[in-house]
Design a protein around this motif. Sequence first.
Motif, short mmCIF file in Angstrom:
data_model
loop_
_atom_site.label_atom_id
_atom_site.label_comp_id
_atom_site.label_asym_id
_atom_site.label_seq_id
_atom_site.Cartn_x
_atom_site.Cartn_y
_atom_site.Cartn_z
N LEU A 115 0.82 -1.21 0.00
CA LEU A 115 0.00 0.00 0.00
C LEU A 115 0.85 1.26 0.00
N VAL A 164 -1.09 4.38 -1.72
CA VAL A 164 -2.46 4.38 -1.18
C VAL A 164 -2.39 4.82 0.28
N THR A 165 -1.30 4.42 0.95
CA THR A 165 -1.08 4.82 2.33
C THR A 165 0.34 5.37 2.48
N SER A 217 -4.93 8.95 -3.64
CA SER A 217 -5.54 7.73 -4.16
C SER A 217 -6.64 8.04 -5.17
N ALA A 269 -2.89 -1.47 7.73
CA ALA A 269 -2.92 -1.97 6.35
C ALA A 269 -3.81 -3.21 6.25
#
Length: 146
Positions: free
Chosen positions: A76, A81-82, A92, A129
Amino acid sequence: MEPNRTIILLTITLILCTLFGRNDCSVTKEQMEKTGKLFRQVCQPKHKLSDDILEAGKNGVFPDTKNFKCYISCLLDMMQVTKRGKISYEKSLKQIDQLLPDDMKPDFRKGLEACKDVASGIKDQCDSAFVLLNCFYENNPQFILP
């Protein structure tokens, strides 16, 4: 092409598309799968997971282990995304709009919206996550796990 070089090229492409506001930078599903394999090649050795475990993950079998959770965190973060367990919501959304094929965008937007706050308050980035993974899997029928 060497995995790190490909990842760098994809990242540069994303940055350029974002900077110049281009909406025609989408990739194909095949390109997404190839990129996912490259991410996997980077994250899998760090977390010592077998191919069998990761292949089972493609079918929603997610082992509740530290190594698997941290593998997901690695993925991720690489996909942006993170960042250290915290969702990068705006980034994102931009990636969905600029990189994904049109037929995938609605499901990915729906999944992101449903999951944007699900890991709030979780301090451990690997645990965060893992919670995000489960949420994305449940809320996006086109979810892809590298």
